[in-house]
Design a protein around this motif. Structure first.
Motif, PDB file in Angstrom:
ATOM      1  N   LEU A   1      34.806  29.043  34.733  1.00  0.00           N
ATOM      2  CA  LEU A   1      35.598  30.271  34.862  1.00  0.00           C
ATOM      3  C   LEU A   1      35.527  31.071  33.548  1.00  0.00           C
ATOM      4  CD1 LEU A   1      37.529  32.101  36.413  1.00  0.00           C
ATOM      5  CD2 LEU A   1      39.410  30.618  35.698  1.00  0.00           C
ATOM      6  N   ALA A   2      35.621  30.357  32.427  1.00  0.00           N
ATOM      7  CA  ALA A   2      35.516  31.034  31.119  1.00  0.00           C
ATOM      8  C   ALA A   2      34.177  31.759  31.010  1.00  0.00           C
ATOM      9  CB  ALA A   2      35.679  30.013  29.994  1.00  0.00           C
ATOM     10  N   GLU A   3      33.104  31.090  31.466  1.00  0.00           N
ATOM     11  CA  GLU A   3      31.758  31.709  31.428  1.00  0.00           C
ATOM     12  C   GLU A   3      31.730  32.975  32.272  1.00  0.00           C
ATOM     13  OE1 GLU A   3      28.630  29.168  32.762  1.00  0.00           O
ATOM     14  OE2 GLU A   3      29.154  27.561  31.372  1.00  0.00           O
ATOM     15  N   HIS A   4      32.252  32.833  33.483  1.00  0.00           N
ATOM     16  CA  HIS A   4      32.241  33.944  34.440  1.00  0.00           C
ATOM     17  C   HIS A   4      33.006  35.141  33.856  1.00  0.00           C
ATOM     18  CE1 HIS A   4      32.503  34.734  39.073  1.00  0.00           C
ATOM     19  NE2 HIS A   4      32.182  35.817  38.418  1.00  0.00           N
ATOM     20  N   GLU A   5      34.175  34.841  33.266  1.00  0.00           N
ATOM     21  CA  GLU A   5      34.983  35.906  32.667  1.00  0.00           C
ATOM     22  C   GLU A   5      34.230  36.557  31.504  1.00  0.00           C
ATOM     23  OE1 GLU A   5      39.415  34.038  33.736  1.00  0.00           O
ATOM     24  OE2 GLU A   5      38.561  33.697  31.758  1.00  0.00           O
ATOM     25  N   GLY A   6      33.506  35.729  30.724  1.00  0.00           N
ATOM     26  CA  GLY A   6      32.735  36.258  29.592  1.00  0.00           C
ATOM     27  C   GLY A   6      31.677  37.250  30.053  1.00  0.00           C
ATOM     28  N   VAL A   7      30.969  36.887  31.118  1.00  0.00           N
ATOM     29  CA  VAL A   7      29.907  37.754  31.636  1.00  0.00           C
ATOM     30  C   VAL A   7      30.507  39.062  32.164  1.00  0.00           C
ATOM     31  CG1 VAL A   7      28.198  37.989  33.498  1.00  0.00           C
ATOM     32  CG2 VAL A   7      28.303  35.881  32.150  1.00  0.00           C
ATOM     33  N   VAL A   8      31.557  38.936  32.974  1.00  0.00           N
ATOM     34  CA  VAL A   8      32.156  40.145  33.566  1.00  0.00           C
ATOM     35  C   VAL A   8      32.739  41.046  32.475  1.00  0.00           C
ATOM     36  CG1 VAL A   8      34.025  40.983  35.055  1.00  0.00           C
ATOM     37  CG2 VAL A   8      32.594  39.079  35.811  1.00  0.00           C
TER      38      VAL A   8
ATOM     39  N   ASP B   1      43.108  48.709  22.370  1.00  0.00           N
ATOM     40  CA  ASP B   1      41.792  49.270  22.734  1.00  0.00           C
ATOM     41  C   ASP B   1      40.664  48.533  22.021  1.00  0.00           C
ATOM     42  OD1 ASP B   1      42.665  51.091  24.462  1.00  0.00           O
ATOM     43  OD2 ASP B   1      42.364  52.864  23.173  1.00  0.00           O
ATOM     44  N   GLY B   2      39.624  48.172  22.767  1.00  0.00           N
ATOM     45  CA  GLY B   2      38.446  47.551  22.146  1.00  0.00           C
ATOM     46  C   GLY B   2      38.616  46.062  21.869  1.00  0.00           C
ATOM     47  N   VAL B   3      39.773  45.509  22.211  1.00  0.00           N
ATOM     48  CA  VAL B   3      39.989  44.060  22.005  1.00  0.00           C
ATOM     49  C   VAL B   3      40.185  43.400  23.374  1.00  0.00           C
ATOM     50  CG1 VAL B   3      41.412  42.270  20.932  1.00  0.00           C
ATOM     51  CG2 VAL B   3      41.032  44.460  19.742  1.00  0.00           C
ATOM     52  N   TYR B   4      39.344  42.421  23.657  1.00  0.00           N
ATOM     53  CA  TYR B   4      39.322  41.745  24.960  1.00  0.00           C
ATOM     54  C   TYR B   4      39.626  40.256  24.770  1.00  0.00           C
ATOM     55  CZ  TYR B   4      36.704  45.994  26.041  1.00  0.00           C
ATOM     56  OH  TYR B   4      36.328  47.304  26.174  1.00  0.00           O
ATOM     57  N   ALA B   5      39.998  39.577  25.855  1.00  0.00           N
ATOM     58  CA  ALA B   5      40.206  38.117  25.774  1.00  0.00           C
ATOM     59  C   ALA B   5      39.763  37.474  27.079  1.00  0.00           C
ATOM     60  CB  ALA B   5      41.668  37.791  25.487  1.00  0.00           C
ATOM     61  N   ILE B   6      39.203  36.265  26.951  1.00  0.00           N
ATOM     62  CA  ILE B   6      38.659  35.525  28.112  1.00  0.00           C
ATOM     63  C   ILE B   6      38.908  34.026  27.941  1.00  0.00           C
ATOM     64  CG2 ILE B   6      36.776  37.160  28.611  1.00  0.00           C
ATOM     65  CD1 ILE B   6      34.920  35.188  27.059  1.00  0.00           C
ATOM     66  N   GLY B   7      38.771  33.273  29.016  1.00  0.00           N
ATOM     67  CA  GLY B   7      38.770  31.805  28.936  1.00  0.00           C
ATOM     68  C   GLY B   7      40.161  31.194  28.883  1.00  0.00           C
ATOM     69  N   ASP B   8      40.254  30.024  28.267  1.00  0.00           N
ATOM     70  CA  ASP B   8      41.509  29.263  28.253  1.00  0.00           C
ATOM     71  C   ASP B   8      42.649  29.999  27.563  1.00  0.00           C
ATOM     72  OD1 ASP B   8      40.131  27.204  29.451  1.00  0.00           O
ATOM     73  OD2 ASP B   8      40.577  25.699  27.919  1.00  0.00           O
TER      74      ASP B   8
ATOM     75  N   THR C   1      29.748  22.940  14.786  1.00  0.00           N
ATOM     76  CA  THR C   1      28.789  23.078  15.889  1.00  0.00           C
ATOM     77  C   THR C   1      29.322  24.114  16.883  1.00  0.00           C
ATOM     78  OG1 THR C   1      29.890  21.229  16.996  1.00  0.00           O
ATOM     79  CG2 THR C   1      27.872  20.712  15.814  1.00  0.00           C
ATOM     80  N   PHE C   2      28.392  24.709  17.622  1.00  0.00           N
ATOM     81  CA  PHE C   2      28.787  25.671  18.659  1.00  0.00           C
ATOM     82  C   PHE C   2      29.043  24.914  19.969  1.00  0.00           C
ATOM     83  CE2 PHE C   2      25.967  28.245  15.814  1.00  0.00           C
ATOM     84  CZ  PHE C   2      26.960  29.060  15.316  1.00  0.00           C
ATOM     85  N   GLY C   3      29.665  25.607  20.932  1.00  0.00           N
ATOM     86  CA  GLY C   3      29.860  24.995  22.259  1.00  0.00           C
ATOM     87  C   GLY C   3      31.313  24.722  22.616  1.00  0.00           C
ATOM     88  N   GLY C   4      32.226  24.818  21.615  1.00  0.00           N
ATOM     89  CA  GLY C   4      33.662  24.745  21.917  1.00  0.00           C
ATOM     90  C   GLY C   4      34.127  23.392  22.429  1.00  0.00           C
ATOM     91  N   THR C   5      35.306  23.422  23.042  1.00  0.00           N
ATOM     92  CA  THR C   5      35.914  22.214  23.600  1.00  0.00           C
ATOM     93  C   THR C   5      34.958  21.576  24.599  1.00  0.00           C
ATOM     94  OG1 THR C   5      38.087  23.261  23.417  1.00  0.00           O
ATOM     95  CG2 THR C   5      37.917  21.370  24.905  1.00  0.00           C
ATOM     96  N   CYS C   6      34.426  22.398  25.490  1.00  0.00           N
ATOM     97  CA  CYS C   6      33.632  21.907  26.617  1.00  0.00           C
ATOM     98  C   CYS C   6      32.474  21.015  26.159  1.00  0.00           C
ATOM     99  CB  CYS C   6      33.109  23.114  27.407  1.00  0.00           C
ATOM    100  SG  CYS C   6      31.972  22.682  28.699  1.00  0.00           S
TER     101      CYS C   6
ATOM    102  N   VAL D   1      32.370  38.165  18.896  1.00  0.00           N
ATOM    103  CA  VAL D   1      33.059  37.206  19.759  1.00  0.00           C
ATOM    104  C   VAL D   1      33.668  36.134  18.864  1.00  0.00           C
ATOM    105  CG1 VAL D   1      32.799  35.598  21.688  1.00  0.00           C
ATOM    106  CG2 VAL D   1      31.302  37.600  21.547  1.00  0.00           C
ATOM    107  N   ILE D   2      34.955  35.856  19.040  1.00  0.00           N
ATOM    108  CA  ILE D   2      35.593  34.805  18.229  1.00  0.00           C
ATOM    109  C   ILE D   2      35.758  33.568  19.102  1.00  0.00           C
ATOM    110  CG2 ILE D   2      37.538  34.194  16.755  1.00  0.00           C
ATOM    111  CD1 ILE D   2      38.102  37.157  16.368  1.00  0.00           C
ATOM    112  N   GLY D   3      35.020  32.504  18.744  1.00  0.00           N
ATOM    113  CA  GLY D   3      35.025  31.267  19.529  1.00  0.00           C
ATOM    114  C   GLY D   3      33.705  31.111  20.272  1.00  0.00           C
ATOM    115  N   SER D   4      33.126  29.910  20.194  1.00  0.00           N
ATOM    116  CA  SER D   4      31.801  29.704  20.826  1.00  0.00           C
ATOM    117  C   SER D   4      31.853  28.675  21.943  1.00  0.00           C
ATOM    118  CB  SER D   4      30.791  29.241  19.781  1.00  0.00           C
ATOM    119  OG  SER D   4      31.069  27.896  19.429  1.00  0.00           O
ATOM    120  N   GLY D   5      33.004  28.558  22.635  1.00  0.00           N
ATOM    121  CA  GLY D   5      33.070  27.702  23.826  1.00  0.00           C
ATOM    122  C   GLY D   5      32.275  28.346  24.947  1.00  0.00           C
ATOM    123  N   PRO D   6      32.374  27.793  26.163  1.00  0.00           N
ATOM    124  CA  PRO D   6      31.604  28.370  27.277  1.00  0.00           C
ATOM    125  C   PRO D   6      31.939  29.836  27.536  1.00  0.00           C
ATOM    126  CG  PRO D   6      33.147  26.680  28.046  1.00  0.00           C
ATOM    127  CD  PRO D   6      33.131  26.603  26.559  1.00  0.00           C
ATOM    128  N   GLY D   7      33.183  30.237  27.248  1.00  0.00           N
ATOM    129  CA  GLY D   7      33.528  31.657  27.375  1.00  0.00           C
ATOM    130  C   GLY D   7      32.795  32.468  26.325  1.00  0.00           C
TER     131      GLY D   7
END
Ligand code: FAD
Ligand code: NAI
Length: 465
Positions: A322-329, A305-312, A35-40, A6-12
């Motif tokens: 919403l970013a979290e929800h997208e990450g889980v799904v 193939d094999g590359v996904y994107a979520i969040g902002d 630090t982890f946790g991103g913009t949020c 996963v690239i990026g450690s925000g809520p997504g």
């Protein structure tokens, strides 16, 4: 070989990484910041809510305790301590993400994540030197967003600032001008207005929040914020700003004239852009759309193939939950688990006082779509708990299909609106009718009874008005 990087450690990103680990995937999460946790967690939701809470306490102590029979004498502001409190809240939570990574055996790695090919993410330092190479079956891009800069009013990080700069002021400005009556402008404008600054908000559109909230809510909010001291200049297009000896001179067009306004700080809150700098998208032939966003399908798959994107970084509302929800799904779909994000049931909250909250369609959207609907509305002032709190401004409005009674949208302005909307988001997720809410028991005396009464009002049977 990782199952997913996963690239990026925000809520997504951090939530996607934890969910992947729960599903027994071998997972790494790469974050370019220390630090982890991103913009949020670092410069967004959490520090802004800390300052909003603290500044609201200041207003309560100054203006509201007296009515409850609490005399505390003269109240003074210790802004340094208010900022310390914010820092403590942020550091507690970002350390919490590190703890969660360790607990779930997620490899949290610091550095820039750069995609070399569909199965390789290089971790580089700030100079682009490769420090580590990660082989992986899947990649999730969760690189988030950055503040938009207004050409002609570039950030100098001293007088002309973005939200991050405005969260870090060392002193309360005498006069703060804000460009944009969006969420950032209203939340941070409220913070500094509460602490004693003169705040002027210049907004391009004829209404605050630009259609994001139901017009009933936006109009009442504007009246309340004005009473609180925020000054609005609507239909004002800012064209530039210059700093002269510590004073910002902002130029805008309004009423067919070019005008200027002086302030000691200028906050530019005109939206955010997706962030894909140094990500190596060209190495896999992945293009962004005209707005710079990465397009995905309902399963968050990109064209590669094999590359996904979520969040902002993908099109749609920029919201942490919403970013979290997208990450889980997204992770669950990779693992063959069925799931989707119902974008109509995602709540949106503005954490001013009173709070503004919305889920589903606005009245204007239903009208435009030609949907036949019924409206139920109930004011805070007819609720016992709101009266006990001494905070009676606002209402709940429920929009239901005229024929089926299914809830199509709900809008709240008032104390704790952000928490009250949760019930309506769940109701919409289950395709509930207003009758379902009206027939459910709501504890007395609670603000939640306002929601129940608004549901009763959809069929003209409020009991307490
Ligand atoms: P982000 O949180 O932006 O995280 C992306 C991360 O990826 C960042 O840490 C970044 O450093 C990292 N990154 C980027 N590129 C790379 C790379 N190549 N390699 C490694 N790491 C990389 N939303 C709400 O729902 N509620 C709120 O109250 C709220 N308040 C806000 C207040 C402010 C002032 C701001 C600015 C935003 C607020 N938001 C709020 C919006 C919310 O912060 C975002 O919607 C959310 O953070 C998006 O999550 P994300 O995971 O997509 O991206
Ligand atoms: P926004 O899109 O909410 O508002 C920007 C405003 O600036 C708009 O009303 C627009 O009309 C106005 N504007 C643009 N250019 C202008 C100009 N030249 N002159 C005058 N006005 C101009 O963007 P904002 O407030 O910067 O927030 C960015 C994102 O961060 C939002 O998408 C939001 O979802 C997220 N966020 C969410 C929060 C929450 O959920 N509570 C809190 C803060 C941010």
């Amino acid at each position: 070989m990782y199952d997913v990087v996963v690239i990026g450690s925000g809520p997504g990103g951090y939530i996607a990484a934890i969910r992947a680990a729960q599903l027994d995937m071998k997972v790494a999460c790469v974050e370019r910041y220390p630090t982890f946790g991103g913009t949020c967690l670092n410069v967004g939701c959490i520090p802004s809510k800390a300052l909003l809470e603290s500044s609201e306490r200041f207003v309560e102590a100054n203006e509201k305790f007296e009515a409850h029979g609490i005399d505390i004498g003269e109240v003074s502001l210790n802004f340094g301590q208010m900022q310390n409190h914010k820092e403590e809240v942020v550091s507690g939570l970002v350390n919490g993400v590190k703890y969660l990574f360790d607990k779930n055996e997620v490899d949290g790695i610091h550095g820039w994540g750069r995609i070399a090919d569909e199965n390789t993410v290089e971790v580089t330092d700030d100079d682009g030197e490769v420090q580590q190479t990660l082989e992986t079956k899947n990649i999730i891009i969760a690189t988030g967003s950055k503040p938009l800069e207004l050409p002609g009013a570039e950030f100098d990080k001293e007088c002309i600032v973005d939200s991050t700069g405005a969260l870090e002021f060392e002193d309360v400005p005498d006069h703060l001008v804000v460009i944009g009556a969006g969420v950032i402008g209203l939340e941070l404008g409220s913070v500094y207005s509460r602490l004693g600054a003169d705040v002027t908000v210049l907004e391009y559109m004829p209404e605050i929040l630009g259609g994001r909230m139901d017009s009933d809510v936006a109009r009442q909010a504007q009246r309340i914020f004005k009473k609180q001291g925020l000054e609005f200049v609507l239909e004002a297009e800012v064209t530039g700003a210059e700093v002269d000896d510590g004073t910002v001179v902002t130029t805008y067009n309004h009423d067919g004239e070019e005008k200027t306004i002086e302030s000691d700080k200028l906050l530019v809150g005109i939206g955010r852009r997706p962030f894909t700098d140094n990500l190596g998208l060209e190495n896999i032939g992945l293009e962004t759309n005209d707005g710079g966003f990465i397009e995905v399908n309902d399963h968050f798959e990109t064209d590669v193939d094999g590359v996904y994107a979520i969040g902002d970084v993908i099109p749609g509302p920029m919201l942490a939950h919403l970013a979290e929800h997208e990450g889980v799904v997204c992770v669950e779909r990779i693992n063959g688990i069925a799931g989707h994000v119902n974008y109509d049931a995602v709540p949106d909250v503005v954490y001013t006082h009173p709070e503004l909250a919305s889920v589903g369609k606005t009245e204007a959207e239903l009208k435009e779509a030609g949907v036949d609907y019924k409206v139920g509305k109930f004011p805070y002032k007819a609720n016992g708990r709101a009266r006990a709190i001494g905070d009676t401004e606002g209402f709940t409005k429920i929009l239901a299909d005229a024929e089926t009674d299914e809830i199509l949208g709900a809008h709240i302005i008032g104390n704790q609106a952000g928490d009250l909307i949760a019930e309506l988001a769940v109701a919409m997720e289950f395709a509930s009718s207003s009758e379902d809410i009206a027939r459910s028991s709501h504890a007395h005396p609670t603000l939640a009874e306002i929601v129940k009464e608004a549901a009763l009002d959809v069929s003209d049977r409020t009991l307490n008005l």
